[in-house]
Design a protein around this motif. Structure first.
Motif, mmCIF file in Angstrom:
data_model
loop_
_atom_site.group_PDB
_atom_site.id
_atom_site.type_symbol
_atom_site.label_atom_id
_atom_site.label_comp_id
_atom_site.label_asym_id
_atom_site.label_seq_id
_atom_site.Cartn_x
_atom_site.Cartn_y
_atom_site.Cartn_z
ATOM 1 N N ARG A 99 -6.219 -16.723 9.821
ATOM 2 C CA ARG A 99 -6.564 -15.458 10.713
ATOM 3 C C ARG A 99 -5.939 -14.329 10.123
ATOM 4 N N ILE A 100 -4.635 -14.708 9.349
ATOM 5 C CA ILE A 100 -4.064 -13.469 8.867
ATOM 6 C C ILE A 100 -4.924 -13.000 7.579
ATOM 7 N N PHE A 101 -5.309 -13.931 6.699
ATOM 8 C CA PHE A 101 -6.312 -13.625 5.675
ATOM 9 C C PHE A 101 -7.501 -12.897 5.937
ATOM 10 N N ASN A 102 -8.007 -13.191 7.074
ATOM 11 C CA ASN A 102 -9.343 -12.481 7.677
ATOM 12 C C ASN A 102 -8.955 -10.722 7.898
ATOM 13 N N SER A 105 -8.460 -9.101 4.562
ATOM 14 C CA SER A 105 -9.752 -8.804 4.063
ATOM 15 C C SER A 105 -10.303 -7.463 4.090
ATOM 16 N N GLU A 106 -10.002 -7.113 5.808
ATOM 17 C CA GLU A 106 -10.465 -5.696 6.125
ATOM 18 C C GLU A 106 -9.712 -4.792 5.549
ATOM 19 N N ILE A 107 -8.293 -4.753 4.982
ATOM 20 C CA ILE A 107 -7.511 -3.795 4.458
ATOM 21 C C ILE A 107 -7.877 -3.858 2.942
ATOM 22 N N ALA A 108 -8.302 -5.000 2.448
ATOM 23 C CA ALA A 108 -8.597 -5.280 0.859
ATOM 24 C C ALA A 108 -10.121 -4.575 0.631
ATOM 25 N N THR A 109 -10.867 -4.483 1.467
ATOM 26 C CA THR A 109 -12.190 -3.813 1.437
ATOM 27 C C THR A 109 -12.311 -2.526 1.841
ATOM 28 N N SER A 110 -11.303 -1.997 2.285
ATOM 29 C CA SER A 110 -11.292 -0.472 2.882
ATOM 30 C C SER A 110 -10.310 0.227 2.026
ATOM 31 N N TYR A 111 -10.351 1.605 2.418
ATOM 32 C CA TYR A 111 -9.193 2.417 2.172
ATOM 33 C C TYR A 111 -7.972 2.066 3.235
ATOM 34 N N ALA A 319 7.575 -1.519 -12.229
ATOM 35 C CA ALA A 319 6.973 -2.515 -12.738
ATOM 36 C C ALA A 319 7.001 -3.832 -11.943
ATOM 37 N N PHE A 320 7.945 -3.768 -10.878
ATOM 38 C CA PHE A 320 7.893 -4.922 -10.051
ATOM 39 C C PHE A 320 7.288 -4.757 -8.691
ATOM 40 N N ARG A 321 6.726 -3.550 -8.262
ATOM 41 C CA ARG A 321 6.256 -3.461 -6.858
ATOM 42 C C ARG A 321 5.204 -4.363 -6.632
ATOM 43 N N VAL A 322 4.880 -4.523 -5.272
ATOM 44 C CA VAL A 322 3.682 -5.192 -4.981
ATOM 45 C C VAL A 322 2.596 -4.430 -4.479
ATOM 46 N N ASP A 323 1.133 -4.779 -4.160
ATOM 47 C CA ASP A 323 0.303 -4.208 -3.938
ATOM 48 C C ASP A 323 -0.014 -4.405 -2.369
ATOM 49 N N LYS A 324 -1.140 -3.563 -2.041
ATOM 50 C CA LYS A 324 -1.376 -3.753 -0.402
ATOM 51 C C LYS A 324 -2.023 -5.000 0.018
ATOM 52 N N LEU A 325 -2.415 -5.948 -0.688
ATOM 53 C CA LEU A 325 -2.652 -7.405 -0.325
ATOM 54 C C LEU A 325 -1.558 -8.364 -0.175
ATOM 55 N N VAL A 326 -0.516 -8.138 -0.792
ATOM 56 C CA VAL A 326 0.832 -8.617 -0.680
ATOM 57 C C VAL A 326 1.607 -8.263 0.661
ATOM 58 N N LEU A 327 1.608 -6.838 0.537
ATOM 59 C CA LEU A 327 2.313 -6.327 1.758
ATOM 60 C C LEU A 327 1.666 -6.477 3.034
ATOM 61 N N SER A 328 0.460 -6.297 3.174
ATOM 62 C CA SER A 328 -0.141 -6.634 4.444
ATOM 63 C C SER A 328 -0.356 -8.114 4.857
#
Length: 457
Positions: A99-102, A105-111, A319-328
């Motif tokens: 459910r979290i991944f779904n 995916s909305e965040i990953a495929t959108s601004y 260099a070590f920061r994480v992206d939107k997928l990890v944070l969400s």
């Protein structure tokens, strides 16, 4: 032969064939083109060698459909974990709640508002999305997320101990994995290692005697991926924190596994929690996000607010920061911890660790009966599943497994390879699929794979 060559369908005709439309929808244009041209070439080669004396376009289509079943250009793919190791480093460690991944995916495929403040319309800080909830759950004043725990240790040592000595017990000079060792991390960060105590025993006096004008930090490393038993002694966090305050020296713990619940309440061996480490008075604590926390791969730094603010300005952070997928993913996983009962139920890693053995037996019976229906006789065996993942390597929980008849090496290879990849293990000279790490939706897939087993034997 020339007549056979003329009968070969053109690439564009095959690519627009209705029967192949299902493949076209699944593959990229280049992948589909490559598949079709390769199949035509196979027919051309067989004509040249005299292996084909006649064929139809339908024959080419049928062969293309069969080849498509094996055609997967992606190296990283889904596998079914039948090893019984819950946090399996080689198999991707912790599983994310579907459910979290779904929602991710909305965040990953959108601004999204990764670095944008909706309240002010100005630039924001990506770390702000998780810092507040991390502080609420752990009791820390501040928090920072980087791409893994090794990075967390490196940036902390670089910020707080570069050019100075970091005191570490000899019994805690661990190898994290992949030959990545604490002394090497120290060297990379610019900190100097100062060993104290012995392999099996370290006292608070050892730390105190080692302190001099070059001491920058005292580092405690939780030995989560190994144990020293017998004549041993180590120093508690509270003592180290107290010594640090007394000598005005920073203290830090590489806790590693990231436990946010007390597993002893669920009949599992207790592992030190993050909350306990923070409460001990240690200035900085680092943990992993994808081990016992049950989230995405990341490193989490917790500690005093002024120290976290310093880390946010460290050049390594870029260099070590994480992206939107990890944070969400992390934010939504942490949100489940606000109600521990929900966390145990919804976070797959926690659910498997605390799952009752009768539930595992129920899954074993389902698979046993399904295999029996297709003529494959197996037995159900009691096993001990491992928690694993460099977190609780020796800790096991009750489980059940399906035990297959036949050569164990041949069976292991059969289930591991092919279109459906099932990783089991050989136990007491038998190939088994441990049901602790099998989900209900995996059972029909395993049965489908097992249907081909008769051809093997």
């Amino acid at each position: 032969m020339q007549n056979l060559f003329r009968k070969l369908p053109k690439v564009d005709i095959l690519m627009n064939n209705k029967e192949l439309s299902s493949i076209k929808d699944k593959l990229s244009y280049n992948a589909f083109y490559e598949l079709v041209t390769k199949e035509i070439q196979i027919f051309r080669d067989k004509i040249k060698s005299g292996l084909i004396t006649d064929f139809t376009t339908d024959d080419v289509i049928k062969c293309t459909l069969n080849s498509a079943k094996k055609y997967d250009r992606n190296n990283l793919k889904k596998i079914i974990n039948g090893t019984g190791v819950i946090i399996h480093t080689n198999l991707g460690r912790s599983i994310i709640n579907k459910r979290i991944f779904n929602r991710v995916s909305e965040i990953a495929t959108s601004y999204n508002n990764l670095e944008y403040q909706l309240s002010t319309g100005k630039r924001g800080n990506r770390n702000s999305h998780v810092e507040a909830i991390l502080c609420k759950l752990t009791g820390a004043e501040g928090a920072l997320v980087v791409n893994n725990n090794a990075a967390a240790v490196v940036i902390c040592l670089n910020e707080f101990a570069k050019g100075g000595n970091s005191i570490v017990s000899r019994g805690e000079l661990v190898e994290i994995g992949g030959s990545f060792r604490i002394p090497e991390i120290m060297e990379l960060s610019g900190a100097q290692l100062k060993e104290v105590g012995t392999t099996n025993k370290t006292h608070i006096q050892d730390y105190e005697k080692a302190i001099d004008e070059n001491t920058a930090l005292i580092l405690k490393v939780h030995t989560s991926n190994f144990k020293i038993l017998g004549f041993t002694e180590s120093v508690e966090n509270k003592e180290i924190a107290s010594l640090g305050k007394k000598k005005n020296i920073l203290t830090m713990e590489d806790l590693g596994s990231g436990v946010l619940v007390d597993f002893s309440k669920y009949g599992v061996t207790k592992e030190p929690t993050v909350q306990e480490s923070i409460a001990s008075g240690i200035d900085i604590v680092t943990i992993s996000g994808d081990k016992l926390l049950g989230g995405p791969q990341c490193g989490i730094i917790l500690g005093k607010k002024e120290l976290i603010e310093r880390l946010k300005k460290n050049p390594y952070l870029r260099a070590f920061r994480v992206d939107k997928l990890v944070l969400s993913t992390l934010e939504m996983t942490l949100d489940l911890y606000l109600d521990e009962r929900e966390a145990i139920k919804e976070i797959p890693t926690l659910r498997m660790i605390t799952e009752k053995s009768e539930n595992v037996l129920e899954k074993a019976n389902k698979l046993y009966e399904a295999l029996l229906e297709i003529g494959i006789k197996t037995t159900i065996a009691k096993t001990r599943a491992k928690i694993g993942g460099g977190s609780m390597p020796e800790e096991t929980v009750p489980s059940y497994a399906i035990r297959f008849q036949g050569n164990p090496e041949t069976l292991e290879k059969f289930f591991r390879e092919g279109d459906i990849n099932i990783i089991g293990r050989i136990h007491e000279n038998n190939f088994i699929i441990d049901m602790k790490t099998i989900f209900n939706e995996d059972i029909p897939v395993i049965v489908e794979k097992a249907k081909l087993l008769k051809e093997l034997v």
